[in-house]
Structure formats: structure tokens, C-alpha cells
Motif scaffolding. Sequence first.
Motif, PDB file in Angstrom:
ATOM      1  N   ARG A  31      -4.189   5.809   1.701  1.00 27.09           N
ATOM      2  CA  ARG A  31      -3.592   6.877   0.889  1.00 27.09           C
ATOM      3  C   ARG A  31      -4.360   7.311  -0.405  1.00 27.09           C
ATOM      4  O   ARG A  31      -4.278   8.085  -0.780  1.00 27.09           O
ATOM      5  CB  ARG A  31      -2.140   6.607   0.617  1.00 27.09           C
ATOM      6  CG  ARG A  31      -1.461   6.597   2.338  1.00 27.09           C
ATOM      7  CD  ARG A  31       0.134   6.442   2.086  1.00 27.09           C
ATOM      8  NE  ARG A  31       0.797   6.614   3.308  1.00 27.09           N
ATOM      9  CZ  ARG A  31       1.052   5.346   3.873  1.00 27.09           C
ATOM     10  NH1 ARG A  31       0.655   4.026   3.334  1.00 27.09           N
ATOM     11  NH2 ARG A  31       1.806   5.189   5.083  1.00 27.09           N
ATOM     12  N   ARG A  32      -4.954   6.142  -0.878  1.00 29.15           N
ATOM     13  CA  ARG A  32      -5.436   6.265  -2.184  1.00 29.15           C
ATOM     14  C   ARG A  32      -6.942   5.251  -2.123  1.00 29.15           C
ATOM     15  O   ARG A  32      -6.308   4.083  -1.519  1.00 29.15           O
ATOM     16  CB  ARG A  32      -4.850   6.052  -3.232  1.00 29.15           C
ATOM     17  CG  ARG A  32      -3.818   5.036  -3.519  1.00 29.15           C
ATOM     18  CD  ARG A  32      -3.020   4.943  -4.582  1.00 29.15           C
ATOM     19  NE  ARG A  32      -2.554   3.525  -5.064  1.00 29.15           N
ATOM     20  CZ  ARG A  32      -1.648   3.142  -4.469  1.00 29.15           C
ATOM     21  NH1 ARG A  32      -0.986   3.543  -3.328  1.00 29.15           N
ATOM     22  NH2 ARG A  32      -1.260   1.877  -4.749  1.00 29.15           N
ATOM     23  N   GLY A  37      -5.852   0.288   3.061  1.00 27.72           N
ATOM     24  CA  GLY A  37      -5.575   0.891   4.468  1.00 27.72           C
ATOM     25  C   GLY A  37      -7.224   1.403   4.904  1.00 27.72           C
ATOM     26  O   GLY A  37      -8.164   0.865   4.148  1.00 27.72           O
ATOM     27  N   LEU A  38      -7.252   1.692   5.941  1.00 28.41           N
ATOM     28  CA  LEU A  38      -8.543   2.161   6.715  1.00 28.41           C
ATOM     29  C   LEU A  38      -9.178   3.375   6.222  1.00 28.41           C
ATOM     30  O   LEU A  38      -8.498   4.289   5.768  1.00 28.41           O
ATOM     31  CB  LEU A  38      -8.278   2.252   8.201  1.00 28.41           C
ATOM     32  CG  LEU A  38      -7.995   0.981   8.955  1.00 28.41           C
ATOM     33  CD1 LEU A  38      -7.641   1.389  10.427  1.00 28.41           C
ATOM     34  CD2 LEU A  38      -8.872  -0.061   8.826  1.00 28.41           C
ATOM     35  N   ARG A  51      -2.060  -6.815   4.607  1.00 33.40           N
ATOM     36  CA  ARG A  51      -0.988  -6.447   3.514  1.00 33.40           C
ATOM     37  C   ARG A  51      -0.612  -5.229   3.357  1.00 33.40           C
ATOM     38  O   ARG A  51       0.511  -4.855   3.287  1.00 33.40           O
ATOM     39  CB  ARG A  51      -1.843  -6.933   2.173  1.00 33.40           C
ATOM     40  CG  ARG A  51      -0.833  -7.130   0.871  1.00 33.40           C
ATOM     41  CD  ARG A  51      -1.676  -7.664  -0.213  1.00 33.40           C
ATOM     42  NE  ARG A  51      -2.525  -8.612  -0.230  1.00 33.40           N
ATOM     43  CZ  ARG A  51      -3.697  -8.603  -0.433  1.00 33.40           C
ATOM     44  NH1 ARG A  51      -4.097  -7.692  -1.246  1.00 33.40           N
ATOM     45  NH2 ARG A  51      -4.555  -9.496  -0.369  1.00 33.40           N
ATOM     46  N   TYR A  52      -1.601  -4.324   3.494  1.00 35.35           N
ATOM     47  CA  TYR A  52      -1.180  -2.856   3.540  1.00 35.35           C
ATOM     48  C   TYR A  52      -0.162  -2.425   4.585  1.00 35.35           C
ATOM     49  O   TYR A  52       0.721  -1.593   4.439  1.00 35.35           O
ATOM     50  CB  TYR A  52      -2.480  -2.240   3.738  1.00 35.35           C
ATOM     51  CG  TYR A  52      -2.333  -0.401   3.939  1.00 35.35           C
ATOM     52  CD1 TYR A  52      -2.435   0.462   2.710  1.00 35.35           C
ATOM     53  CD2 TYR A  52      -2.371   0.273   4.941  1.00 35.35           C
ATOM     54  CE1 TYR A  52      -1.964   1.728   2.775  1.00 35.35           C
ATOM     55  CE2 TYR A  52      -2.378   1.536   5.062  1.00 35.35           C
ATOM     56  CZ  TYR A  52      -2.211   2.364   3.973  1.00 35.35           C
ATOM     57  OH  TYR A  52      -2.118   3.708   3.861  1.00 35.35           O
ATOM     58  N   ARG A  53      -0.345  -3.115   5.776  1.00 38.46           N
ATOM     59  CA  ARG A  53       0.565  -2.881   6.873  1.00 38.46           C
ATOM     60  C   ARG A  53       1.825  -3.710   6.855  1.00 38.46           C
ATOM     61  O   ARG A  53       2.976  -3.469   7.555  1.00 38.46           O
ATOM     62  CB  ARG A  53      -0.106  -2.833   8.181  1.00 38.46           C
ATOM     63  CG  ARG A  53      -1.067  -1.896   8.492  1.00 38.46           C
ATOM     64  CD  ARG A  53      -1.673  -1.420   9.868  1.00 38.46           C
ATOM     65  NE  ARG A  53      -0.579  -1.558  10.710  1.00 38.46           N
ATOM     66  CZ  ARG A  53      -0.674  -1.305  12.045  1.00 38.46           C
ATOM     67  NH1 ARG A  53      -1.767  -0.812  12.475  1.00 38.46           N
ATOM     68  NH2 ARG A  53       0.340  -1.200  12.731  1.00 38.46           N
TER      69      ARG A  53
END
Length: 75
Positions: A31-32, A37-38, A51-53
Motif C-alpha cells: 500500500r506504501r 507487501g508485494l 509480518r505484512y499479512r
Amino acid sequence: MRISGAGCCLYDYLYGNIPFASPRFTRSLSRRPGDGGLTPGELVFGEHLSRYRGQPLAECLADLTGDASPDGINL
């Protein structure tokens, strides 16, 4: 093959049939910058994606790939 090094080792797991527009993929998109994230075409460490998910990396990969085996692996 002999590989020498210190610190860490990076693998690229290559999957040829992952639809980038699918909900399975888009829910993992960054998202940033730097959030874990991917980001297609960029490096994301497994522990950051986990960690993100909010789930173990094995579960993240199984969800992203439909539990398929990689088509190839680069060291």
C-alpha cells in the motif's frame, strides 16, 4: 556447484501462472513503499511479507500460489 558466502542467501521462487489481478494476489500488494507487501518487479523479504499479512510465510506462499510448486528457483 560450490557457493561461498556469509550472512544470508536469497532465492527467487518462480511461478509462471499467478494472475496478478486475482484477489489472492492483490490482498498482498504493498500500500506504501517499504510496508512489506508485494511490489511486482521489486524485492520483498519473506519475513516482511509474513509480518505484512500477519501469518506464517508458508501460509502466505500457499495462498498466493494456490499451493502449487514453483516452476523454477534461482539462487
